[in-house]
Enzyme design. Structure first.
Site, PDB file in Angstrom:
ATOM      1  N   HIS A  97      -3.209   7.068   2.818  1.00 46.70           N
ATOM      2  CA  HIS A  97      -3.663   5.775   2.319  1.00 46.70           C
ATOM      3  C   HIS A  97      -5.025   5.477   2.946  1.00 46.70           C
ATOM      4  O   HIS A  97      -5.226   5.683   4.144  1.00 46.70           O
ATOM      5  CB  HIS A  97      -2.652   4.685   2.678  1.00 46.70           C
ATOM      6  CG  HIS A  97      -3.146   3.314   2.378  1.00 46.70           C
ATOM      7  ND1 HIS A  97      -3.738   2.994   1.174  1.00 46.70           N
ATOM      8  CD2 HIS A  97      -3.180   2.183   3.128  1.00 46.70           C
ATOM      9  CE1 HIS A  97      -4.103   1.724   1.205  1.00 46.70           C
ATOM     10  NE2 HIS A  97      -3.776   1.211   2.374  1.00 46.70           N
ATOM     11  N   ASN A 107     -10.324  -0.113   0.430  1.00 48.01           N
ATOM     12  CA  ASN A 107      -8.856  -0.027   0.400  1.00 48.01           C
ATOM     13  C   ASN A 107      -8.359  -0.578  -0.941  1.00 48.01           C
ATOM     14  O   ASN A 107      -8.506  -1.763  -1.220  1.00 48.01           O
ATOM     15  CB  ASN A 107      -8.306  -0.857   1.580  1.00 48.01           C
ATOM     16  CG  ASN A 107      -6.792  -0.885   1.631  1.00 48.01           C
ATOM     17  OD1 ASN A 107      -6.104  -0.499   0.679  1.00 48.01           O
ATOM     18  ND2 ASN A 107      -6.263  -1.362   2.740  1.00 48.01           N
ATOM     19  N   CYS A 112       0.815  -1.224   0.000  1.00 47.62           N
ATOM     20  CA  CYS A 112       0.000   0.000   0.000  1.00 47.62           C
ATOM     21  C   CYS A 112       0.847   1.271   0.000  1.00 47.62           C
ATOM     22  O   CYS A 112       0.322   2.359  -0.225  1.00 47.62           O
ATOM     23  CB  CYS A 112      -0.948   0.014   1.192  1.00 47.62           C
ATOM     24  SG  CYS A 112      -1.944  -1.465   1.288  1.00 47.62           S
TER      25      CYS A 112
HETATM   26  O1  UT7 Z   1      -3.736  -1.272   3.650  1.00 50.38           O
HETATM   27  C1  UT7 Z   1      -3.138  -1.673   4.856  1.00 50.38           C
HETATM   28  C2  UT7 Z   1      -3.705  -2.924   5.303  1.00 50.38           C
HETATM   29  N1  UT7 Z   1      -4.858  -3.021   6.113  1.00 50.38           N
HETATM   30  C3  UT7 Z   1      -5.214  -2.239   7.133  1.00 50.38           C
HETATM   31  O2  UT7 Z   1      -4.746  -1.174   7.366  1.00 50.38           O
HETATM   32  C4  UT7 Z   1      -6.263  -2.783   8.044  1.00 50.38           C
HETATM   33  C5  UT7 Z   1      -5.983  -2.439   9.473  1.00 50.38           C
HETATM   34  N2  UT7 Z   1      -6.952  -3.037  10.401  1.00 50.38           N
HETATM   35  C6  UT7 Z   1      -8.242  -2.639  10.470  1.00 50.38           C
HETATM   36  O3  UT7 Z   1      -8.672  -1.763   9.743  1.00 50.38           O
HETATM   37  C7  UT7 Z   1      -9.117  -3.293  11.512  1.00 50.38           C
HETATM   38  O4  UT7 Z   1      -8.306  -4.020  12.380  1.00 50.38           O
HETATM   39  C8  UT7 Z   1     -10.211  -4.211  10.888  1.00 50.38           C
HETATM   40  C9  UT7 Z   1     -11.255  -3.379  10.168  1.00 50.38           C
HETATM   41  C10 UT7 Z   1      -9.591  -5.204   9.935  1.00 50.38           C
HETATM   42  C11 UT7 Z   1     -10.917  -4.977  11.994  1.00 50.38           C
HETATM   43  O5  UT7 Z   1     -11.535  -4.067  12.901  1.00 50.38           O
HETATM   44  P1  UT7 Z   1     -11.377  -4.261  14.466  1.00 50.38           P
HETATM   45  O6  UT7 Z   1     -12.183  -3.210  15.114  1.00 50.38           O
HETATM   46  O7  UT7 Z   1      -9.897  -4.310  14.748  1.00 50.38           O
HETATM   47  O8  UT7 Z   1     -12.062  -5.648  14.713  1.00 50.38           O
HETATM   48  P2  UT7 Z   1     -11.443  -7.001  15.297  1.00 50.38           P
HETATM   49  O9  UT7 Z   1     -10.513  -7.623  14.297  1.00 50.38           O
HETATM   50  O10 UT7 Z   1     -10.894  -6.740  16.665  1.00 50.38           O
HETATM   51  O11 UT7 Z   1     -12.712  -7.901  15.417  1.00 50.38           O
HETATM   52  C12 UT7 Z   1     -13.754  -7.597  16.350  1.00 50.38           C
HETATM   53  C13 UT7 Z   1     -14.871  -8.594  16.144  1.00 50.38           C
HETATM   54  C14 UT7 Z   1     -14.408 -10.051  16.123  1.00 50.38           C
HETATM   55  O12 UT7 Z   1     -15.393 -10.825  16.762  1.00 50.38           O
HETATM   56  P3  UT7 Z   1     -15.164 -11.365  18.263  1.00 50.38           P
HETATM   57  O13 UT7 Z   1     -13.929 -12.189  18.209  1.00 50.38           O
HETATM   58  O14 UT7 Z   1     -15.023 -10.129  19.091  1.00 50.38           O
HETATM   59  O15 UT7 Z   1     -16.405 -12.164  18.520  1.00 50.38           O
HETATM   60  C15 UT7 Z   1     -14.397 -10.385  14.653  1.00 50.38           C
HETATM   61  O16 UT7 Z   1     -14.586 -11.756  14.424  1.00 50.38           O
HETATM   62  O17 UT7 Z   1     -15.503  -8.368  14.884  1.00 50.38           O
HETATM   63  C16 UT7 Z   1     -15.573  -9.595  14.157  1.00 50.38           C
HETATM   64  N3  UT7 Z   1     -15.511  -9.314  12.743  1.00 50.38           N
HETATM   65  C17 UT7 Z   1     -16.614  -9.036  12.022  1.00 50.38           C
HETATM   66  N4  UT7 Z   1     -17.910  -8.957  12.345  1.00 50.38           N
HETATM   67  C18 UT7 Z   1     -18.779  -8.634  11.368  1.00 50.38           C
HETATM   68  C19 UT7 Z   1     -14.419  -9.255  11.942  1.00 50.38           C
HETATM   69  N5  UT7 Z   1     -14.800  -8.939  10.677  1.00 50.38           N
HETATM   70  C20 UT7 Z   1     -16.146  -8.807  10.709  1.00 50.38           C
HETATM   71  C21 UT7 Z   1     -17.103  -8.491   9.724  1.00 50.38           C
HETATM   72  N6  UT7 Z   1     -18.402  -8.413  10.100  1.00 50.38           N
HETATM   73  N7  UT7 Z   1     -16.755  -8.252   8.450  1.00 50.38           N
END
Ligand code: UT7
Length: 333
Positions: free
Chosen positions: A257, A287, A117
């Protein structure tokens, strides 16, 4: 011997996105998710998905043609094409060579650059050197991706995030005081496992096991990347301003980004910038990795927000890990 260091700036921008829109609601039919979760956690409402008949090189060629027209030159004037991408048409030849043929840039050298990225910011800095030293006159930098081809459509952690698109700029010598004022590029390979496509390269060629294990798709440690991103975005913006002997008060626009609205907001808060100075288009495209910054830049310029003399800071971060920033005084003929 007299050193040749010429000021280098952007003289034309362009972009291309596929017509096909995938909304958050569409994704609820594929994985266990909701519009509310995606919107509130990422800021994304929809993203674009390329059709079966097209590839990264098609989006890159379309964006490049627009940038060339907007620069007031022809494809034959291009000396070098750099395509920043993690989704090349093939492992080799370079997608830049395929783009060269598609746009008819017969006089150009061409190669791909892979910094995930951060690819566009890296590409700008690399392209700048060829003009600054007097080797080339016109350099085309393209960030182009078809991430829909490499996301795991069974993995709700990642498939909701990414989209397809390409953005392009033409670099050329500009009057003194304009163009790129400073760059800052960094990498930390100790984080290489945090965001990757494990199989398909020479270390893990495709076989039945890699396919069964879905190792040809993006794997991401989202939380780790999130923390890394918030930290380096603010740091990289400050560092490049210091290098250009500017302060955050001088910034007219930040083009970050587009990975997550919350990441952008946290970085902007750390920087103490007002929201109207930040270019955000993640809600409509998701993204797009190396394409995110050049598309946001194009839209902000074409939409009349970025104007001559504005100080524009671009900040990228991503797999590698890589990050980097660039500050320009915007030039317009
Ligand atoms: O280009 C550079 C590369 N990428 C990035 O910069 C991404 C950086 N990371 C992020 O943007 C965030 O970490 C995410 C958007 C990927 C995830 O958001 P988060 O607030 O960090 O969520 P999390 O991974 O801590 O997940 C929280 C909960 C989990 O459930 P439990 O374990 O708490 O029951 C996940 O399983 O949300 C769940 N979850 C979802 N729920 C509904 C993860 N993806 C989804 C989804 N829909 N799509």
């Amino acid at each position: 011997m007299k050193e040749i260091i010429k000021p280098v700036g952007i003289i034309g921008t362009g972009f291309a996105v596929p017509e096909n829109i995938i909304s958050n609601k569409d994704l609820t039919r594929i994985v266990d998710t909701s519009d509310e979760w995606i919107s509130s956690r990422t800021g994304i409402s929809e993203r674009r998905k390329i059709g079966a008949a097209n590839n990264t090189s098609d989006l890159c060629a379309q964006a490049a043609e627009m940038a060339i027209v907007n620069a007031g030159i022809t494809a034959l004037d291009i000396d070098l094409i750099i395509v920043a991408t993690v989704t090349p048409d093939m492992i080799f030849p370079a997608t830049a060579c395929i783009v060269q043929e598609k746009i008819g840039a017969k006089n150009a050298a061409a190669f791909d650059l892979e910094a995930a990225c951060s690819g566009f910011v890296y590409g700008m800095a690399v392209g700048q050197q060829f003009i600054a030293t007097g080797m080339y006159k016109n350099v085309l930098i393209i960030g182009g991706e078809t991430l829909s081809r490499v996301v795991d459509w069974q993995d709700r952690n990642t498939c909701i995030l990414f989209g397809d698109g390409a953005g392009a700029v033409v670099l050329q010598e500009v009057p003194s005081g304009y163009g790129i004022l400073a760059n800052y590029l960094r990498a930390d390979g100790s984080g290489a496992d945090l965001l990757k496509i494990p199989a398909g390269g020479a270390a893990k060629p495709p076989n039945e096991m890699t396919i069964t294990n879905r190792e040809h798709f993006i794997k991401m440690a989202g939380n780790d990347i999130y923390k890394f991103a918030v930290k380096v975005m603010g740091d990289a913006a400050m560092e490049v301003l210091t290098r250009a002997q500017l302060t955050k008060e001088d910034v007219d626009f930040l083009v970050p980004h587009q990975a997550n609205t919350r990441i952008i907001e946290a970085a902007v808060k750390r920087l103490g910038l007002s929201e109207d100075k930040v270019i955000i288009n993640i809600h409509k495209y998701g993204n797009m990795s190396s394409a995110s910054i050049p598309i946001a830049l194009h839209e902000a310029f074409a939409g009349g927000r970025i104007k001559k003399d504005d100080i524009v800071v671009m900040v990228g971060f991503g797999g590698g890990l890589t990050w980097g920033s660039s500050v320009l005084r915007w030039f317009e003929k």
